[in-house]
Design a protein around this motif. Sequence first.
Motif, PDB file in Angstrom:
ATOM      1  N   SER A   1      37.748 -62.649   6.645  1.00  0.00           N
ATOM      2  CA  SER A   1      39.072 -62.688   6.002  1.00  0.00           C
ATOM      3  C   SER A   1      39.946 -63.771   6.618  1.00  0.00           C
ATOM      4  O   SER A   1      40.690 -64.472   5.913  1.00  0.00           O
ATOM      5  N   VAL A   2      39.847 -63.948   7.926  1.00  0.00           N
ATOM      6  CA  VAL A   2      40.627 -64.980   8.613  1.00  0.00           C
ATOM      7  C   VAL A   2      40.140 -66.351   8.195  1.00  0.00           C
ATOM      8  O   VAL A   2      40.918 -67.257   7.904  1.00  0.00           O
ATOM      9  N   THR A   3      38.810 -66.520   8.118  1.00  0.00           N
ATOM     10  CA  THR A   3      38.249 -67.800   7.714  1.00  0.00           C
ATOM     11  C   THR A   3      38.700 -68.162   6.308  1.00  0.00           C
ATOM     12  O   THR A   3      39.057 -69.317   6.011  1.00  0.00           O
ATOM     13  N   ALA A   4      38.720 -67.187   5.453  1.00  0.00           N
ATOM     14  CA  ALA A   4      39.160 -67.435   4.069  1.00  0.00           C
ATOM     15  C   ALA A   4      40.622 -67.862   4.034  1.00  0.00           C
ATOM     16  O   ALA A   4      41.002 -68.773   3.275  1.00  0.00           O
ATOM     17  N   ASP A   5      41.463 -67.222   4.861  1.00  0.00           N
ATOM     18  CA  ASP A   5      42.885 -67.589   4.912  1.00  0.00           C
ATOM     19  C   ASP A   5      43.067 -69.004   5.431  1.00  0.00           C
ATOM     20  O   ASP A   5      43.901 -69.768   4.947  1.00  0.00           O
ATOM     21  N   VAL A   6      42.299 -69.358   6.438  1.00  0.00           N
ATOM     22  CA  VAL A   6      42.412 -70.706   7.005  1.00  0.00           C
ATOM     23  C   VAL A   6      41.990 -71.745   5.976  1.00  0.00           C
ATOM     24  O   VAL A   6      42.652 -72.781   5.798  1.00  0.00           O
ATOM     25  N   LEU A   7      40.889 -71.480   5.294  1.00  0.00           N
ATOM     26  CA  LEU A   7      40.425 -72.424   4.280  1.00  0.00           C
ATOM     27  C   LEU A   7      41.401 -72.540   3.135  1.00  0.00           C
ATOM     28  O   LEU A   7      41.431 -73.534   2.424  1.00  0.00           O
ATOM     29  N   ALA A   8      42.190 -71.495   2.948  1.00  0.00           N
ATOM     30  CA  ALA A   8      43.236 -71.540   1.907  1.00  0.00           C
ATOM     31  C   ALA A   8      44.504 -72.209   2.446  1.00  0.00           C
ATOM     32  O   ALA A   8      45.578 -72.111   1.839  1.00  0.00           O
ATOM     33  N   LEU A   9      44.406 -72.856   3.629  1.00  0.00           N
ATOM     34  CA  LEU A   9      45.517 -73.586   4.267  1.00  0.00           C
ATOM     35  C   LEU A   9      46.672 -72.678   4.679  1.00  0.00           C
ATOM     36  O   LEU A   9      47.832 -73.010   4.545  1.00  0.00           O
ATOM     37  N   LYS A  10      46.330 -71.489   5.178  1.00  0.00           N
ATOM     38  CA  LYS A  10      47.357 -70.586   5.692  1.00  0.00           C
ATOM     39  C   LYS A  10      47.279 -70.561   7.213  1.00  0.00           C
ATOM     40  O   LYS A  10      46.193 -70.409   7.777  1.00  0.00           O
ATOM     41  N   THR A  11      48.425 -70.682   7.834  1.00  0.00           N
ATOM     42  CA  THR A  11      48.499 -70.574   9.293  1.00  0.00           C
ATOM     43  C   THR A  11      48.620 -69.105   9.658  1.00  0.00           C
ATOM     44  O   THR A  11      49.418 -68.382   9.064  1.00  0.00           O
ATOM     45  N   VAL A  12      47.852 -68.645  10.621  1.00  0.00           N
ATOM     46  CA  VAL A  12      47.791 -67.214  10.957  1.00  0.00           C
ATOM     47  C   VAL A  12      48.396 -66.998  12.347  1.00  0.00           C
ATOM     48  O   VAL A  12      48.022 -67.683  13.298  1.00  0.00           O
ATOM     49  N   TYR A  13      49.320 -66.022  12.424  1.00  0.00           N
ATOM     50  CA  TYR A  13      49.939 -65.691  13.704  1.00  0.00           C
ATOM     51  C   TYR A  13      49.668 -64.229  14.037  1.00  0.00           C
ATOM     52  O   TYR A  13      50.106 -63.332  13.292  1.00  0.00           O
ATOM     53  N   GLY A  14      49.024 -63.976  15.150  1.00  0.00           N
ATOM     54  CA  GLY A  14      48.858 -62.609  15.634  1.00  0.00           C
ATOM     55  C   GLY A  14      48.189 -61.681  14.637  1.00  0.00           C
ATOM     56  O   GLY A  14      48.586 -60.534  14.477  1.00  0.00           O
ATOM     57  N   ILE A  15      47.163 -62.130  13.920  1.00  0.00           N
ATOM     58  CA  ILE A  15      46.507 -61.287  12.922  1.00  0.00           C
ATOM     59  C   ILE A  15      45.647 -60.234  13.627  1.00  0.00           C
ATOM     60  O   ILE A  15      44.868 -60.543  14.530  1.00  0.00           O
ATOM     61  N   SER A  16      45.822 -58.991  13.210  1.00  0.00           N
ATOM     62  CA  SER A  16      45.093 -57.902  13.865  1.00  0.00           C
ATOM     63  C   SER A  16      43.582 -57.987  13.630  1.00  0.00           C
ATOM     64  O   SER A  16      42.803 -57.383  14.353  1.00  0.00           O
ATOM     65  N   ASP A  17      43.167 -58.762  12.614  1.00  0.00           N
ATOM     66  CA  ASP A  17      41.740 -58.912  12.355  1.00  0.00           C
ATOM     67  C   ASP A  17      41.024 -59.627  13.493  1.00  0.00           C
ATOM     68  O   ASP A  17      39.791 -59.612  13.570  1.00  0.00           O
ATOM     69  N   LEU A  18      41.788 -60.297  14.355  1.00  0.00           N
ATOM     70  CA  LEU A  18      41.175 -61.034  15.471  1.00  0.00           C
ATOM     71  C   LEU A  18      41.039 -60.172  16.721  1.00  0.00           C
ATOM     72  O   LEU A  18      40.750 -60.675  17.791  1.00  0.00           O
ATOM     73  N   GLU A  19      41.301 -58.851  16.580  1.00  0.00           N
ATOM     74  CA  GLU A  19      41.238 -57.961  17.745  1.00  0.00           C
ATOM     75  C   GLU A  19      39.834 -58.007  18.345  1.00  0.00           C
ATOM     76  O   GLU A  19      38.821 -57.926  17.641  1.00  0.00           O
TER      77      GLU A  19
END
Length: 477
Positions: free
Chosen positions: A117-135
């Motif tokens: 899900s994080v990879t998909a957000d990054v590829l969609a050019l979204k900057t991610v801050y403190g996403i709980s998926d990276l726990e």
Amino acid sequence: MFKSIFTRYLAATAAIIFVSFILLGLILTAVLSDNSMETRDTLVQKTADSVAINLSTYFALTEHCDIREIIDTYGETVSRSLESHSRIASASIAVYTSDGGFLIGTSNMAAGDLPASVTADVLALKTVYGISDLEGLLPVKSINYFYMIKGSDGETEGIILVTSPTITDFRFVSKVIKLFVAVSLWIFLAVLIGLYIVSERVVAPLRQVIHAAHQYALGDFSERIPVVGQDEVATLSDAFNNMADSLSKTEENRNTFIANVSHDLRTPMTTISGFVDGILDGTIPPERQQHYLEIISSETRRLSRLVSSLLELTKAGSLEVHPTRFNLTEKARQALIGFESKIDAKHLIIDFNCEEDVFVNADSDAIHQVVYNLCDNAVKFTPEGGRISLTIGEDGKKGYFEIRNTGDGIPAEELPLLFDRFYKSDRSRGLDKTGTGLGLYIVKSNLTAHGEGIHVDSEVGKYTCFRFELPLASQRG
């Protein structure tokens, strides 16, 4: 007392300054923390940019477009570069494939693939801050910056992740706070010293006021307070000095009054006591007793007049006026009749000038005292064969009474003192053996209670003239 006031004033001001410094320190800490967060966020972004530029250089140096081959070929060099950037930015750095697979990272970065899900957000050019998926891979409370690496064909070859905890750089904040506390303490000390000096200058005159008040309580009115400046304390000091002058004058008048009354009481008492003892022990023969009894009677009446004057003096200080309509002309006639025997004995010439009766609106009893005392004063100080002129008339809305007598007159320097309480000049003491020196004070007090004044005019060796005015009855309801 004033030490307590000074201490409370100093403590209250110090508390206000201290609380102000605390609030200022808290605000400064909050501002520095926010600024540190913004600085760290910028540093993380710049670190990611720098790493991406370095990796792009490797793409330019090789014909391979696969990021895995770049890492395999230059892995050690890339690792050192990442570690260097990590130390500078105090951040963790990792490189992933375009589908989120872990390639290489710094020693403080846990190895692991990015969640889909994080990879998909990054590829969609979204900057991610403190996403709980990276726990498990990244700290939840962190600054995470993703940077996509593009190949020569414009496709995404890899993802760079730079993450840094959102913890404030407390070392920097701590240094600033320590400096702030040190400066605040010096400022606080300087303010306290300045406050002490200013407060001492304010309190010092108050201590002088206390000392002077104690002296006045002991009867010493010579103490005066220096007046410095034009502030409230200077005004207080000036008012206190004026009060001291008034008290000093009152004390002087009181002593004069006591001396006068003591003299006037002692003389008749001595005479009465001596003559009574002479009659009782037979020193005065029976054929002379009638003569001395008449003297005793005269001295007794004198004492009675003195006591009456003192009572009138007390009453004059709190006189309540009850105005009524009465004949001022008739009041003057009655007063003159009361002095008929004295006038005949001194062969005085009386001029009574009044074309028609004058009716005024005032307190009848109080004005009777005024007229009586002025007539008594004129009869006393007019020499034998002299002239007394009474003039009663109307002057506009007022009726007036004027009495003028020939005689020694009154010196100009004594005129302002005639109506002072307890005042009796040496000249009047020499001419008037029966007076108490209270008559003119009672005159002025009674007229003042009516809202009126009295005017005196005199020329030494020629005359003395008193004049007062009262509202005409027709002008008062």
